[in-house]
Design a protein around this motif. Structure first.
Motif, mmCIF file in Angstrom:
data_model
loop_
_atom_site.group_PDB
_atom_site.id
_atom_site.type_symbol
_atom_site.label_atom_id
_atom_site.label_comp_id
_atom_site.label_asym_id
_atom_site.label_seq_id
_atom_site.Cartn_x
_atom_site.Cartn_y
_atom_site.Cartn_z
ATOM 1 N N THR A 591 -10.437 -25.465 7.626
ATOM 2 C CA THR A 591 -10.101 -25.915 8.838
ATOM 3 C C THR A 591 -9.118 -24.909 9.241
ATOM 4 O OG1 THR A 591 -8.910 -27.726 10.002
ATOM 5 C CG2 THR A 591 -8.335 -27.398 7.757
ATOM 6 N N ARG A 630 -8.212 -33.449 14.962
ATOM 7 C CA ARG A 630 -8.565 -33.387 13.351
ATOM 8 C C ARG A 630 -8.488 -34.896 12.987
ATOM 9 N NH1 ARG A 630 -9.860 -31.003 8.957
ATOM 10 N NH2 ARG A 630 -8.924 -32.079 7.085
ATOM 11 N N ASN A 633 -12.265 -36.071 13.029
ATOM 12 C CA ASN A 633 -13.287 -35.382 12.232
ATOM 13 C C ASN A 633 -13.806 -36.075 11.061
ATOM 14 O OD1 ASN A 633 -14.911 -33.637 10.624
ATOM 15 N ND2 ASN A 633 -13.224 -32.154 10.313
ATOM 16 N N PRO A 636 -14.977 -34.093 6.872
ATOM 17 C CA PRO A 636 -14.292 -33.135 6.470
ATOM 18 C C PRO A 636 -14.562 -32.482 4.983
ATOM 19 C CG PRO A 636 -13.167 -35.320 5.737
ATOM 20 C CD PRO A 636 -14.513 -35.418 6.547
#
Length: 697
Positions: A591, A630, A633, A636
């Motif tokens: 990321t 984030r 998401n 992950p």
């Protein structure tokens, strides 16, 4: 309109002093050269995908090493400049730095070495080694880990930003003691750079510490109880618990200083009803535990190294653990010995003096367990062991000086002298930096698959030992003679100049030691065929990190091990436990969110430094947006199937077999010497010039 867009930033703020101009040119050239090399090698995509956005704690640990190594050179150059000024500035000679420039360099040196060298190296070691030692594949929160690292990098950029955008750095001492840090005495942006470089990196440290604690407490391999953890993991756990305890205090204190400067409050200014002594209390309630935050992982390193190179289990494991816990608990109750001279009262001074002496007890327990481990052991005096023995000598000198300073009447005489500076450096260099060098030398085969060159490593060690003694033993003497801290000029009649010249020579010898450490790494890669480690266990180690390949696969372990004893790998080697079957592995995806948040955090600090309000507002919104994106998401992680794991392991095994050292090879049968390395480097340079190879590049 101009003030709205640029705040206080204008052409007059650009670098205009010789040392800032030189620094600016050096940084710009370094960035340009690095960019050109990466572009020529076509490695930008590789750099972004494999390193910068990686959440692998091993790669993040290596990046910590690179950044901290760069800052070690940067902070070391500051130290040489300080020593040179002191050696020249006697009597009618004023040296080559003005008093204000000297204080700026002094402040920058302290901040850099504590926050961006020692903390960076320690966090790099914890990132790389702790998951391996506890049998984990990753940290509890890979995202927090990468965010903590990039906030650290943002702090590094901020502390050097005055080279590019001008202004100046703080001239207040490395802790910016009030009221010097107030607007009245420091009207420029130097203290603001100081505030935001420490604030941003300090928040990253707090996040990282929380992550490490949760990893150690919740992700240990099955069967690994707290009382079966390796000593480095214990030292890291104690250190990170202390960090979570005191770093929020630093964050709050920095905000209060910022409010005093930016909003006109008076928390630490007597004029408005504030109390400068409150600042001193708050900053040292963080500052003294910080020394032990750095020291405890180093103690864990020494425990690992002494056990391995004495070929024995650590003597009295329980005493060693309790010693670390005792140090971490008592370290929270000794901060006031830093200002016995401020009139806190006899009873208060007596309590903190006694506590400072008592903390020597658990520290001594650790030393005695190391000595007991070496007793009747088959000791190998490789370079990691030399760094440990050097630590014992220097730390003993600093410890004796510390006990002296714990006595309030003695402290009244020596507190503001170079004696205290020498004591502090004995602790930080002898304890922390030697511990870092010991760890890097010990675990270098795990990091790279190569053992370090022993011959040049010994030269580097002795340069550090001799240079340290020449630089800091005279400081103890000068402190006794009355030389004060932050001294940039002194009268010739004092007779102090020979001591300062000796200190400068010692600093140059230390610089040679650093150069030799870089040469040691270069020589090791030149002799990679001879020094390659394909076993994963070059030292006959005892803990789980040596059960993995060198360097380890990105998933660390094919199967999480089951632990039954403290020396888990030692048992595995000697009992030849059956190899478990492969299984599916879940790993986090890379990321870039940590990079984006850190860029916005840096811009927040930069906006406050130069009072560019719109930049602050936009950057805060940017941080919130990245966090929200984030948070949404939903995927992950990704999965590596058991078949893919098996294929990766077989590929690695074939590669190790192919590069295994043959019985006869081109390298010599001994480690390369310094002169041989110099000959190879000059020969290569001559060949490049003669054949004009740079045109091909």
């Amino acid at each position: 309109m101009k003030e709205l867009l640029l705040g206080k930033l204008d052409g007059n703020a650009l670098p205009h002093e010789w040392f800032t101009i030189a620094g600016s040119i050096s940084f710009i050239l370094l960035v340009i050269i690095t960019a050109l090399i990466i572009t020529r090698l076509k490695r930008w995509k590789w750099l972004w995908n494999d390193w910068l956005t990686s959440v692998d704690p091993k790669k993040i640990g290596i990046m910590y090493f690179f950044v901290s190594g760069f800052m070690l050179i940067r902070g070391g150059l500051d130290a040489i400049m300080l020593w040179l000024q002191q050696a020249l500035s006697s009597g009618s000679s004023q040296g080559y730095l003005s008093a204000d420039h000297y204080q700026q360099i002094f402040t920058a040196h302290g901040n850099i070495m504590v926050f961006f060298v020692a903390m960076g190296f320690i966090f790099g070691l914890i990132n790389y080694i702790v998951p391996l030692q506890i049998g984990a594949r990753d940290l509890a929160s890979p995202f927090l880990n990468t965010l903590g690292f990039w906030l650290f990098v943002a702090g590094v950029v901020m502390v050097n930003m005055f080279f590019l955008f001008g202004g100046e750095y703080a001239a207040t001492g490395w802790l910016a003691v009030a009221p010097l840090s107030g607007k009245e005495f420091s009207p420029g942006v130097g203290v603001d750079y100081w505030i935001w470089s420490l604030q941003i990196s300090g928040i990253g440290t707090t996040l990282g510490a929380i992550n490490f604690i949760m990893t150690i407490l919740k992700m240990r391999a099955p069967g690994m109880t707290l009382w079966k953890m390796p000593m480095f993991t214990w030292g890291s756990l104690c250190s990170m618990i202390m960090a979570v305890t005191v770093f929020p205090l630093l964050t709050a204190t920095l905000f209060l200083v910022f409010f005093d400067r930016y909003l006109g409050t008076h928390f630490f200014t007597t004029l408005g009803g504030g109390d400068p002594m409150m600042y001193t209390n708050l900053i040292w309630m963080w500052g003294h535990p910080e020394v032990y935050i750095l020291m405890l992982p180093a103690f864990g390193v020494f425990s690992e190294v002494v056990s391995t190179f004495s070929r024995k289990a650590i003597a009295s494991y329980t005493s060693n653990v309790l010693g670390m816990i005792g140090v971490s608990v008592l370290a929270l109750s000794v901060w006031l010995h830093h200002f016995f001279t401020m009139g806190a009262g006899a009873n208060v001074n007596a309590f903190f003096g006694v506590m400072t002496m008592i903390i020597a007890i658990p520290t001594s327990v650790l030393v005695f367990t190391w000595i007991a481990t070496m007793y009747k052991g088959r000791i190998r005096f490789d370079t990691p062991m030399l760094w440990f023995l050097g630590f014992v000598v220097i730390f003993a000198i600093g410890g004796i000086a510390g006990v002296m300073l714990a006595v309030p009447p003695v402290d009244f005489q020596l507190h503001n002298s170079l004696f205290l500076v020498a004591h502090f450096h004995s602790m930080v260099i002898g304890g922390v930096l030697f511990g870092i060098f010991c760890a890097i030398t010990y675990w270098f085969p795990k990091f790279t698959g190569l053992k370090l060159n022993e011959r040049i490593g010994r030269y580097a060690f002795w340069c550090w030992m001799i240079g340290f003694c020449m630089s800091f033993i005279p400081m103890y003497i000068l402190g006794m003679l009355g030389a004060t801290r932050r001294l940039d000029h002194y009268d010739a009649s004092t007779g102090w100049q020979p001591f300062f010249v000796l200190m400068l020579i010692g600093g140059i010898i230390i610089a040679i030691g650093v150069a030799l450490q870089l040469a040691q790494i270069l020589a090791s890669f030149i002799q990679k065929n001879r020094l390659r480690d394909t076993t994963g266990d070059p030292w006959n180690g005892r803990t789980l990190e040596w059960a993995t390949a060198s360097p380890p696969q990105f998933y660390n372990f094919t199967v999480i091990p089951h632990i039954t004893t403290r020396d888990a790998f030692w048992e595995k080697k000697h009992h030849k436990l059956p190899k478990p079957a492969y299984e599916d592995i879940h790993m986090p995806k890379n990321t870039a969110a940590g990079i984006y948040i850190s860029i916005f955090a840096f811009l927040v600090g930069f906006g406050f430094v130069w009072e560019i309000i719109w930049l602050v507002a936009v950057s805060i919104i940017g941080i919130i947006v990245v966090f929200v994106v984030r948070g949404f998401n939903e995927h992950p992680e990704y999965t590596i199937t058991a078949a893919e794991v098996q294929q990766l392991e077989e590929t690695r095994a074939r590669k190790d077999l192919a590069v295994s050292r043959p019985e006869k090879h081109d390298d010599t049968d001994e480690d390369m010497g310094l002169w041989q390395l110099i000959g190879i480097v000059f020969g290569f340079a001559k060949d490049v010039i003669r054949n004009k190879r740079w045109r091909k590049w």
